[in-house]
Write an enzyme that holds these catalytic residues in place. Structure first.
Site, PDB file in Angstrom:
ATOM      1  N   HIS A 133     -24.940  11.902  36.786  1.00 27.20           N
ATOM      2  CA  HIS A 133     -25.419  11.492  35.455  1.00 27.20           C
ATOM      3  C   HIS A 133     -25.404   9.965  35.326  1.00 27.20           C
ATOM      4  O   HIS A 133     -24.569   9.401  34.618  1.00 27.20           O
ATOM      5  CB  HIS A 133     -24.588  12.161  34.353  1.00 27.20           C
ATOM      6  CG  HIS A 133     -24.893  13.611  34.194  1.00 27.20           C
ATOM      7  ND1 HIS A 133     -24.057  14.606  34.642  1.00 27.20           N
ATOM      8  CD2 HIS A 133     -25.978  14.244  33.650  1.00 27.20           C
ATOM      9  CE1 HIS A 133     -24.600  15.788  34.377  1.00 27.20           C
ATOM     10  NE2 HIS A 133     -25.757  15.604  33.772  1.00 27.20           N
ATOM     11  N   ALA A 135     -28.143   6.192  35.776  1.00 24.08           N
ATOM     12  CA  ALA A 135     -29.472   5.695  35.388  1.00 24.08           C
ATOM     13  C   ALA A 135     -30.581   6.184  36.323  1.00 24.08           C
ATOM     14  O   ALA A 135     -31.746   6.274  35.913  1.00 24.08           O
ATOM     15  CB  ALA A 135     -29.458   4.168  35.351  1.00 24.08           C
ATOM     16  N   HIS A 137     -30.777   9.224  37.575  1.00 23.42           N
ATOM     17  CA  HIS A 137     -31.159  10.538  37.024  1.00 23.42           C
ATOM     18  C   HIS A 137     -32.085  10.330  35.815  1.00 23.42           C
ATOM     19  O   HIS A 137     -33.101  11.014  35.681  1.00 23.42           O
ATOM     20  CB  HIS A 137     -29.905  11.325  36.627  1.00 23.42           C
ATOM     21  CG  HIS A 137     -30.187  12.523  35.753  1.00 23.42           C
ATOM     22  ND1 HIS A 137     -30.961  13.591  36.157  1.00 23.42           N
ATOM     23  CD2 HIS A 137     -29.811  12.801  34.466  1.00 23.42           C
ATOM     24  CE1 HIS A 137     -31.054  14.482  35.164  1.00 23.42           C
ATOM     25  NE2 HIS A 137     -30.369  14.021  34.127  1.00 23.42           N
ATOM     26  N   HIS A 173     -31.837  10.329  27.453  1.00 23.69           N
ATOM     27  CA  HIS A 173     -31.309  11.666  27.146  1.00 23.69           C
ATOM     28  C   HIS A 173     -29.863  11.898  27.610  1.00 23.69           C
ATOM     29  O   HIS A 173     -29.218  12.831  27.138  1.00 23.69           O
ATOM     30  CB  HIS A 173     -32.228  12.749  27.727  1.00 23.69           C
ATOM     31  CG  HIS A 173     -31.962  13.027  29.170  1.00 23.69           C
ATOM     32  ND1 HIS A 173     -32.406  12.200  30.178  1.00 23.69           N
ATOM     33  CD2 HIS A 173     -31.270  14.012  29.779  1.00 23.69           C
ATOM     34  CE1 HIS A 173     -32.006  12.669  31.324  1.00 23.69           C
ATOM     35  NE2 HIS A 173     -31.306  13.767  31.132  1.00 23.69           N
ATOM     36  N   ASP A 174     -29.357  11.100  28.547  1.00 22.05           N
ATOM     37  CA  ASP A 174     -27.963  11.253  29.010  1.00 22.05           C
ATOM     38  C   ASP A 174     -27.175   9.952  28.832  1.00 22.05           C
ATOM     39  O   ASP A 174     -26.194   9.703  29.554  1.00 22.05           O
ATOM     40  CB  ASP A 174     -27.924  11.660  30.497  1.00 22.05           C
ATOM     41  CG  ASP A 174     -28.007  13.168  30.686  1.00 22.05           C
ATOM     42  OD1 ASP A 174     -27.562  13.909  29.796  1.00 22.05           O
ATOM     43  OD2 ASP A 174     -28.519  13.606  31.743  1.00 22.05           O
ATOM     44  N   ASP A 281     -35.513  17.638  32.828  1.00 24.66           N
ATOM     45  CA  ASP A 281     -34.079  17.433  33.016  1.00 24.66           C
ATOM     46  C   ASP A 281     -33.513  18.265  34.165  1.00 24.66           C
ATOM     47  O   ASP A 281     -32.568  17.848  34.824  1.00 24.66           O
ATOM     48  CB  ASP A 281     -33.354  17.771  31.701  1.00 24.66           C
ATOM     49  CG  ASP A 281     -31.905  17.313  31.698  1.00 24.66           C
ATOM     50  OD1 ASP A 281     -31.571  16.379  32.464  1.00 24.66           O
ATOM     51  OD2 ASP A 281     -31.110  17.878  30.926  1.00 24.66           O
TER      52      ASP A 281
HETATM   53 ZN   LIG Z   1     -29.929  14.972  32.246  1.00 25.91          ZN
END
Ligand SMILES: [Zn+2]
Length: 400
Positions: A133, A135, A137, A173-174, A281
């Protein structure tokens, strides 16, 4: 693009200096890389006077990165290579490039200084030490989102505002993901779990972090729809909560069965964007094996790291996080079977295109590869239970 060129030039010069020293130990080089990141974000991208370095290597690296961006819509796009060529700045370059390519910077009259600052802050707020998790990704999900936005059904119906939201949601989103999952935050009484009352704890945090950066940089302060952007961004990011997978999947299935998705309808378009982001995702198993395998290794490393912390502190070890009870193959086979295959089967019904067939093709081949490595995996380990993947029983809700 001058932004890409000037950043690449600076990055590559530092790399060249490190290499020219010949025997610099790895730790020292890492320190230089860290310095480069600081230099990029603090001086160059945040408005300080630019350095003017020139080196043969600069052109080379920039040329390769720019060359890759010409194929940013390819499903085989190697985000790991792109991240290396941009010296760890894939999320900034990729997102900037896409916003520019779609004409969104000009259309929404986004201030370039604010935009650059926003993207750098987003990238910095991802944790580089997380194996998965991080950058890269986020950049990968943004690239996948771009591929889906180009699919005919979406391309002919989405507005520029939808595209702006979709890309921003993918990139953020993360945001600030701690590298552990929600159950871990709850059982360790983390303040985020209390703040968000044990519900979509991580996703709420990602969303609020993104809103914080939008407000700090005042990126959308010139737009009348600022409130709406923040709200819709939240709705998209919250849809990535895997524990709500069946809720979204069931709604999607019902729409497809009844053939009643009308993309002229703003709420239906928003729902399709939510589904696209969910697919982006978790699309790792649908990538070519060489890329997919790397993601599988990284996500399992992050799971096992959490398991090690749980073991050390005598906490109950979370599903999939025990390195003694699971393997990469067993985790992947279960994830593909219970989470990825059902989602992408419906996506392919919605968007019956070459890309969808390609993704399903890779998914089948990748699953076969993992199965060949671990023939007994499909029944003997933890992966045989849907709840292991935090997918809760269906709570059907057909409202949009
Ligand atoms: Zn994600």
């Amino acid at each position: 693009m001058s932004f890409l060129v000037c950043v690449c030039v600076c990055v590559c010069l530092c790399t060249a200096r490190a290499e020219s020293a010949g025997t610099i130990p790895a730790r020292r080089i890492r320190r230089l890389f860290s310095f480069q990141r600081h230099l990029l974000s603090s001086r160059l991208l945040r408005g300080a006077p630019q350095l003017n370095p020139l080196h043969i290597l600069d052109e080379d690296y920039c040329g390769q990165a720019k060359c890759m961006l010409e194929k940013v819509g390819s499903w085989n796009f190697d985000i790991f290579l792109f991240d290396r060529l941009t010296n760890g700045n894939s999320l900034v370059f990729l997102t900037f490039n896409l916003l520019n390519q779609y004409g969104l910077i000009e259309l929404f009259q986004l201030d370039m200084v604010k935009l650059r600052r926003f993207l750098v802050l987003v990238q910095e707020d991802y944790h580089n030490q997380n194996p998965y998790h991080n950058a890269v990704h986020a950049a990968d999900v943004t690239q996948a989102m771009h591929c889906y936005l180009k699919e005919p059904k979406l391309a002919e119906s989405l507005t520029s505002f939808d595209i702006l939201l979709g890309l921003l949601a993918a990139a953020t989103h993360d945001l600030d993901h701690p590298g552990v999952n929600q159950p871990f935050l709850i059982k360790t009484n983390h303040y985020l779990a209390a703040l968000y009352r044990n519900t979509s704890v991580l996703e709420n945090h990602h969303w609020r972090s993104a809103v914080g950066l939008l407000r700090e940089t005042e990126l959308f302060s010139n737009l009348p729809a600022e409130d709406s952007i923040e709200r819709q961004l939240g709705s998209l990011i919250l849809a990535t909560d895997i524990s709500r997978q069946n809720e979204y999947l069931s709604r999607f299935r019902t729409h497809l069965d009844e053939n009643d998705l009308s993309l002229g309808n703003a709420s239906h378009r928003h729902f399709v964007l939510q589904m696209a982001l969910k697919c982006a995702d978790i699309c790792n198993p649908c990538r070519p094996w060489e890329l997919s395998k790397q993601w599988s290794e990284k996500v399992t490393e992050e799971f096992f790291h959490q398991g090690d912390i749980e073991k050390k502190h005598k906490l109950e070890i979370s599903p999939l996080c025990d390195s003694e009870a699971n393997t990469i193959a067993s985790v992947q086979i279960g994830f593909m079977t219970y989470v990825v295959e059902p989602l992408f089967a419906e996506w392919a019904r919605f968007s019956d295109t070459r890309l969808s067939q390609t993704m399903l093709g890779h998914l089948g081949l990748n699953k076969a590869s993992w199965s060949a490595m671990e023939p007994e995996a499909s029944g003997s380990s933890e992966e045989g239970d849907m709840s292991t993947y935090s997918v809760t029983p269906n709570t059907q809700n057909n409202d949009l």
